[in-house]
Scaffold this motif. Structure first.
Motif, short mmCIF file in Angstrom:
data_model
loop_
_atom_site.label_atom_id
_atom_site.label_comp_id
_atom_site.label_asym_id
_atom_site.label_seq_id
_atom_site.Cartn_x
_atom_site.Cartn_y
_atom_site.Cartn_z
N SER A 2 0.81 -1.21 0.00
CA SER A 2 0.00 0.00 0.00
C SER A 2 0.85 1.27 0.00
O SER A 2 1.94 1.30 0.57
N ARG A 3 0.33 2.31 -0.62
CA ARG A 3 1.01 3.60 -0.60
C ARG A 3 0.59 4.42 0.61
O ARG A 3 1.16 5.45 0.91
N ALA A 4 -0.44 3.96 1.34
CA ALA A 4 -0.94 4.66 2.53
C ALA A 4 -0.13 4.23 3.75
O ALA A 4 0.16 3.05 3.94
N ILE A 5 0.22 5.21 4.58
CA ILE A 5 1.01 4.94 5.79
C ILE A 5 0.35 5.66 6.95
O ILE A 5 0.11 6.88 6.89
N ASN A 6 0.04 4.93 8.02
CA ASN A 6 -0.51 5.51 9.23
C ASN A 6 0.63 5.77 10.20
O ASN A 6 1.44 4.88 10.47
N LEU A 7 0.68 7.00 10.72
CA LEU A 7 1.80 7.42 11.56
C LEU A 7 1.32 7.93 12.91
O LEU A 7 0.25 8.52 13.01
N SER A 8 2.14 7.75 13.93
CA SER A 8 1.80 8.19 15.28
C SER A 8 2.26 9.62 15.55
O SER A 8 2.30 10.04 16.70
N ILE A 9 2.61 10.36 14.51
CA ILE A 9 3.04 11.76 14.66
C ILE A 9 1.98 12.68 14.08
O ILE A 9 1.07 12.23 13.37
N GLU A 10 2.10 13.95 14.38
CA GLU A 10 1.13 14.92 13.86
C GLU A 10 1.37 15.19 12.38
O GLU A 10 2.48 15.05 11.87
N LEU A 11 0.30 15.58 11.71
CA LEU A 11 0.33 15.78 10.26
C LEU A 11 1.39 16.78 9.79
O LEU A 11 2.10 16.48 8.82
N PRO A 12 1.56 17.93 10.43
CA PRO A 12 2.59 18.87 9.93
C PRO A 12 4.00 18.27 9.90
O PRO A 12 4.76 18.53 8.98
N ALA A 13 4.33 17.45 10.88
CA ALA A 13 5.65 16.81 10.90
C ALA A 13 5.79 15.81 9.76
O ALA A 13 6.85 15.71 9.13
N ALA A 14 4.73 15.08 9.47
CA ALA A 14 4.75 14.11 8.37
C ALA A 14 4.88 14.82 7.03
O ALA A 14 5.64 14.40 6.15
N LEU A 15 4.15 15.92 6.86
CA LEU A 15 4.22 16.68 5.61
C LEU A 15 5.60 17.28 5.42
O LEU A 15 6.13 17.29 4.30
N ALA A 16 6.20 17.77 6.50
CA ALA A 16 7.54 18.35 6.41
C ALA A 16 8.57 17.30 5.99
O ALA A 16 9.44 17.58 5.17
N MET A 17 8.46 16.10 6.56
CA MET A 17 9.41 15.04 6.21
C MET A 17 9.23 14.62 4.75
O MET A 17 10.21 14.40 4.03
N ALA A 18 7.98 14.50 4.30
CA ALA A 18 7.73 14.13 2.91
C ALA A 18 8.33 15.17 1.97
O ALA A 18 8.98 14.83 0.97
N GLU A 19 8.16 16.44 2.30
CA GLU A 19 8.72 17.51 1.46
C GLU A 19 10.24 17.47 1.49
O GLU A 19 10.89 17.60 0.44
N LYS A 20 10.82 17.28 2.66
CA LYS A 20 12.28 17.22 2.80
C LYS A 20 12.87 16.08 1.96
O LYS A 20 13.93 16.23 1.35
N GLU A 21 12.17 14.95 1.92
CA GLU A 21 12.65 13.79 1.18
C GLU A 21 12.24 13.82 -0.30
O GLU A 21 12.60 12.92 -1.06
N GLY A 22 11.46 14.83 -0.70
CA GLY A 22 11.04 14.94 -2.09
C GLY A 22 10.01 13.90 -2.49
O GLY A 22 9.95 13.48 -3.64
N VAL A 23 9.18 13.49 -1.52
CA VAL A 23 8.15 12.48 -1.79
C VAL A 23 6.80 13.19 -1.96
O VAL A 23 6.25 13.73 -1.00
N PRO A 24 6.26 13.18 -3.18
CA PRO A 24 4.95 13.81 -3.39
C PRO A 24 3.83 12.94 -2.79
O PRO A 24 3.87 11.71 -2.87
N LEU A 25 2.85 13.62 -2.18
CA LEU A 25 1.72 12.92 -1.56
C LEU A 25 0.46 13.17 -2.37
O LEU A 25 0.27 14.24 -2.93
N SER A 26 -0.41 12.16 -2.43
CA SER A 26 -1.69 12.33 -3.11
C SER A 26 -2.80 12.63 -2.11
O SER A 26 -3.84 13.15 -2.49
N ALA A 27 -2.59 12.32 -0.83
CA ALA A 27 -3.59 12.59 0.19
C ALA A 27 -2.93 12.58 1.56
O ALA A 27 -1.87 11.97 1.75
N SER A 28 -3.56 13.28 2.50
CA SER A 28 -3.11 13.26 3.88
C SER A 28 -4.28 13.64 4.77
O SER A 28 -5.17 14.38 4.34
N GLU A 29 -4.31 13.11 5.97
CA GLU A 29 -5.38 13.46 6.90
C GLU A 29 -4.96 13.19 8.33
O GLU A 29 -4.14 12.31 8.61
#
Length: 74
Positions: A2-29
Motif C-alpha cells: 500500500s502507498r498509505a502509511i498511518n503514523l503516530s506523529i502529527e500531520l505537519p511533521a509528516a508533511l515536512a518530512m515528505a517535502e524534505k525527502e522529495g516524496v509527493p503525496l496524493s492525500a493526507s489526513e
C-alpha cells in the motif's frame, strides 16, 4: 504494498518530512485517535517514507473520519 502509511506523529511533521525527502503525496489526513495518514503518489515514495518513519508507523486498522461530501458539489 500500500502507498498509505498511518503514523503516530502529527500531520505537519509528516508533511515536512515528505517535502524534505522529495516524496509527493496524493492525500493526507489527521486521524481522530491521534496521528495521521499520508498517501504517497508512488510505491517508491511510500518505501522512502516507511524507512524514514520506522518506529513511528501505526500497525493494523485505524479509525478515520467519515467522508462528508459538500452539498452542491458534483
Amino acid at each position: 504494498m500500500s502507498r498509505a502509511i498511518n503514523l503516530s506523529i502529527e500531520l505537519p511533521a509528516a508533511l515536512a518530512m515528505a517535502e524534505k525527502e522529495g516524496v509527493p503525496l496524493s492525500a493526507s489526513e489527521q486521524l481522530p485517535g491521534g496521528g495521521c495518514q499520508v498517501v504517497a503518489r508512488t510505491s517508491d515514495g511510500a518505501d522512502t517514507l516507511r524507512r524514514k518513519f520506522k518506529g513511528k508507523m501505526i500497525e493494523g486498522k485505524v479509525a478515520r473520519y467519515a467522508f462528508a461530501r459538500l452539498r452542491g458539489w458534483a
